[in-house]
Design a protein around this motif. Sequence first.
Motif, PDB file in Angstrom:
ATOM      1  N   ILE A  12       0.872  -1.169   0.000  1.00  0.00           N
ATOM      2  CA  ILE A  12       0.000   0.000   0.000  1.00  0.00           C
ATOM      3  C   ILE A  12       0.908   1.218   0.000  1.00  0.00           C
ATOM      4  O   ILE A  12       1.871   1.292   0.777  1.00  0.00           O
ATOM      5  N   GLU A  13       0.611   2.168  -0.867  1.00  0.00           N
ATOM      6  CA  GLU A  13       1.433   3.377  -0.979  1.00  0.00           C
ATOM      7  C   GLU A  13       0.565   4.590  -0.678  1.00  0.00           C
ATOM      8  O   GLU A  13      -0.540   4.720  -1.221  1.00  0.00           O
ATOM      9  N   ILE A  14       1.079   5.473   0.174  1.00  0.00           N
ATOM     10  CA  ILE A  14       0.321   6.648   0.607  1.00  0.00           C
ATOM     11  C   ILE A  14       1.097   7.899   0.217  1.00  0.00           C
ATOM     12  O   ILE A  14       2.236   8.105   0.655  1.00  0.00           O
ATOM     13  N   HIS A  15       0.477   8.733  -0.630  1.00  0.00           N
ATOM     14  CA  HIS A  15       1.073   9.995  -1.061  1.00  0.00           C
ATOM     15  C   HIS A  15       0.360  11.130  -0.318  1.00  0.00           C
ATOM     16  O   HIS A  15      -0.833  11.361  -0.530  1.00  0.00           O
ATOM     17  N   PHE A  16       1.106  11.819   0.528  1.00  0.00           N
ATOM     18  CA  PHE A  16       0.526  12.899   1.329  1.00  0.00           C
ATOM     19  C   PHE A  16       1.517  14.049   1.381  1.00  0.00           C
ATOM     20  O   PHE A  16       2.669  13.875   1.809  1.00  0.00           O
ATOM     21  N   LYS A  17       1.067  15.211   0.927  1.00  0.00           N
ATOM     22  CA  LYS A  17       1.931  16.376   0.820  1.00  0.00           C
ATOM     23  C   LYS A  17       3.162  15.982  -0.008  1.00  0.00           C
ATOM     24  O   LYS A  17       3.032  15.487  -1.116  1.00  0.00           O
ATOM     25  N   ASP A  18       4.368  16.129   0.540  1.00  0.00           N
ATOM     26  CA  ASP A  18       5.566  15.804  -0.244  1.00  0.00           C
ATOM     27  C   ASP A  18       6.146  14.451   0.139  1.00  0.00           C
ATOM     28  O   ASP A  18       7.298  14.150  -0.188  1.00  0.00           O
ATOM     29  N   SER A  19       5.365  13.630   0.830  1.00  0.00           N
ATOM     30  CA  SER A  19       5.892  12.355   1.315  1.00  0.00           C
ATOM     31  C   SER A  19       5.236  11.176   0.602  1.00  0.00           C
ATOM     32  O   SER A  19       4.097  11.274   0.133  1.00  0.00           O
ATOM     33  N   VAL A  20       5.974  10.078   0.542  1.00  0.00           N
ATOM     34  CA  VAL A  20       5.440   8.810   0.045  1.00  0.00           C
ATOM     35  C   VAL A  20       5.827   7.736   1.048  1.00  0.00           C
ATOM     36  O   VAL A  20       7.019   7.582   1.363  1.00  0.00           O
ATOM     37  N   HIS A  21       4.834   7.012   1.552  1.00  0.00           N
ATOM     38  CA  HIS A  21       5.101   5.896   2.452  1.00  0.00           C
ATOM     39  C   HIS A  21       4.569   4.621   1.819  1.00  0.00           C
ATOM     40  O   HIS A  21       3.406   4.565   1.416  1.00  0.00           O
ATOM     41  N   ARG A  22       5.436   3.624   1.749  1.00  0.00           N
ATOM     42  CA  ARG A  22       5.084   2.349   1.123  1.00  0.00           C
ATOM     43  C   ARG A  22       5.134   1.260   2.193  1.00  0.00           C
ATOM     44  O   ARG A  22       6.165   1.054   2.823  1.00  0.00           O
ATOM     45  N   ILE A  23       4.015   0.585   2.373  1.00  0.00           N
ATOM     46  CA  ILE A  23       3.873  -0.406   3.435  1.00  0.00           C
ATOM     47  C   ILE A  23       3.581  -1.761   2.805  1.00  0.00           C
ATOM     48  O   ILE A  23       2.586  -1.920   2.091  1.00  0.00           O
ATOM     49  N   GLY A  24       4.451  -2.737   3.047  1.00  0.00           N
ATOM     50  CA  GLY A  24       4.317  -4.047   2.425  1.00  0.00           C
ATOM     51  C   GLY A  24       3.553  -5.037   3.282  1.00  0.00           C
ATOM     52  O   GLY A  24       3.062  -4.730   4.367  1.00  0.00           O
ATOM     53  N   GLY A  25       3.464  -6.260   2.764  1.00  0.00           N
ATOM     54  CA  GLY A  25       2.875  -7.369   3.508  1.00  0.00           C
ATOM     55  C   GLY A  25       1.372  -7.387   3.553  1.00  0.00           C
ATOM     56  O   GLY A  25       0.782  -7.967   4.468  1.00  0.00           O
TER      57      GLY A  25
END
Length: 779
Positions: free
Chosen positions: A75-88
């Motif tokens: 799952i990838e979350i794009h918020f403001k200037d950040s990208v967080h990618r969470i697996g599993g």
Amino acid sequence: MRIEIIGGGPAGLYFAILMKKHKPGAAIRVYERNRADDTFGFGVVFSDQTLDTFEAYDKPSYRAITENFAYWDDIEIHFKDSVHRIGGNGFCGCSRRTLLLLLQERAHELGVEMDFETEITSLGQLEGADLIVAADGINSAVRESHREHFRPRVDLRPNKFTWMGSTKPLDAFTFYFKETEHGIFIAHTYQYEPGRSTWVLETDPETFDKAGLGSMSEEESARFLEGVFAEELDGHPLMINRSLWRQFPMIRNERWTMDNVVLLGDAKSTAHFSIGSGTKLAMEDAIGLYESFRRQNTVEGALADFEATRREEVEKTQHAADVSLVWFEHVKRYWPMDPVTFSFGVMTRSKAITYDNLALRAPEFVREASRAFARTVKAQGFDIDTQNPIPPAFQPFRLRGMTVENRFVVSPMCMYSAVYGMPQDFHFVHYGARALGGAGLVFTEMTCPSPDARITHGCTGLWNDEQQAAWTRIVDFVHANSKAKICLQLGHAGRKGATKLMWEGMDRPLPDDEGWPVIAPSALPYYPDSPTPREMARADMDRVTADFVAAAKRGIACGFDMLELHCAHGYLLASFLSPVTNRRRDEYGGLLENRLRFPLEVFRALRAIWPNEKPMSVRISATDWIEGGITGDDAVRIAKAFHKAGVDLVDCSSGQTAPESAPIYGRMFQTPFADQIRNEGGLATMAVGAITSADQANTILAAGRADLIALGRPHLADPSFTLRAAGECGVPTIFAPVQYAPGKSQLLRNAERERADLIELKLKAKPKTHNPAFREAAE
């Protein structure tokens, strides 16, 4: 057996497949108003766990589905200037059209008859059928023509959404959050086949109106949204297919069956797209109905069994969907957050994913979220390790001059074990044991400022010297033998006074010769057979205020670290706040500002004499759970009014205002109120209500939904709950009295081994992948 199925969607087709396998001789016919290859919408999504279920029930359709799915783990979350990618996470997507064609092919192979472009407008058209399955969708004609029987409730949610597609390739389930001059837009996106992805676009009503989307055509909406998400689409277009702006209807039915008719899929119940469970719910309905026929020999028995056995799972899914959709409806509330805290909130919004299972799936992401939390702690002036922090629940917190060692709180819980207000040895052991058990903060039960303020004969009081001495003994023990702080909760029962002990009949009135006169803002009895309270006059208000002040002065002498004013659960001050119980026509009734007047008078009088360096909190019922009662928005206004008067913490409970209160229970069910007050009101809050583990506490805190976590029943079952939680979380710094040091050491050693074993078991139990390429390589 003759089975007629109205609706050729996933629910109807899958039930036809399963029943034809179970009863090959049955005559099963599916009626669908559209053509066989019509396509509405774009992709559908399933989890690995759901595919496990499909594999168990029909391997041919399972294989056909998995051979046509797009797979992703992240799952990838794009918020403001950040990208967080969470697996599993293990998800897969498929074209809705492809899914339907595959199910049609499997049904045809088994001998199911299918009539397309056929509209069933009346059950009379199917006369003679043994079973009629109404799987005719959200706008079910069967349900609507028999509303008086099925009794549907439709909650039309405020946010607007539209379903579009794109040629943009995606290798993760991706959330995009974009702020524009009009407001915030959200895109829920995933790939469902090579070169095709689903884009569900969502926004709040205000943004929708400001952007003028209501007057745009489908094509114009698509071009507008291409501009909003130009960077994310990277030159790819948005495609439309009945991409109308809608509001999501949460559908529940009081009954699912009528004679030989049963509702299935969206006709019966819906689940919001934000948890990707609509098609899953429909196909699992089909499985549930099929299982009922396996257990029962008659249609009547099977439908009764379906109603009895399927409801709990459906309601659980709908509850998760409800919680998730509310998060997206209030995304503005979380916009100021640190991006990792925001992303952690996205992942844990429905309560299905928690701190611990995220730590298994994406350990670095959880470490990052813990670091973000630790930075907020450091900003309070604490010298802590922000690079390798301990979990959030074990971080300190400061209110005025009081510091608590951790975020675990022993919730205020009435013990009903005092003698004419006098705390007994029971109370000394009760509070002392929980302080020794490691909790950062211990609350007393509701302690009454006068004899007629009690709920029952067993309630504690603080109106005389003997009671003061007993409480002083307890406070001194807590301070001398633990690092816990202890808070005095003061409250007045109001119309809920003069009642029996909890185990003899909760809120039931005492016999006339054992009770005492009760007062309230209005002369409304709690139960019809409860004593009618006297409506309070100004003199009553002055006396009650003076009693509270006198009790608080005794609390100062006892050495309590903190004071809480009880304004919840339908007791006296809560009865002023709620329009359900306050019917006054003077300056203390009517508008919320007037209903707040007396509780604020009492609070200000207490704040005036309570030491400035010591904090004060207020417990409120953030909703009455009654139509026309206090709402979450009202609770924010109430909390802000108390904060202006000097409140440092809002203790967020709910309900118990009147017998007709109808709470919606579940894990952490009151946390959304702490969340709303904290993030809309900008106030420190304490979450309480069905919170049972350190994992849940860490989840709430890391998502920025509360500042302290109150646990009641877990502390009743285990006075050393916090110490045990420290062992589970590997926090050796937890305080324990020197006398208990050997036990603490053993606990930490055993917990470390148990934690390692548990992690190993969980990793082994991870769902197998359904990606054919991966499975072939593994085999």
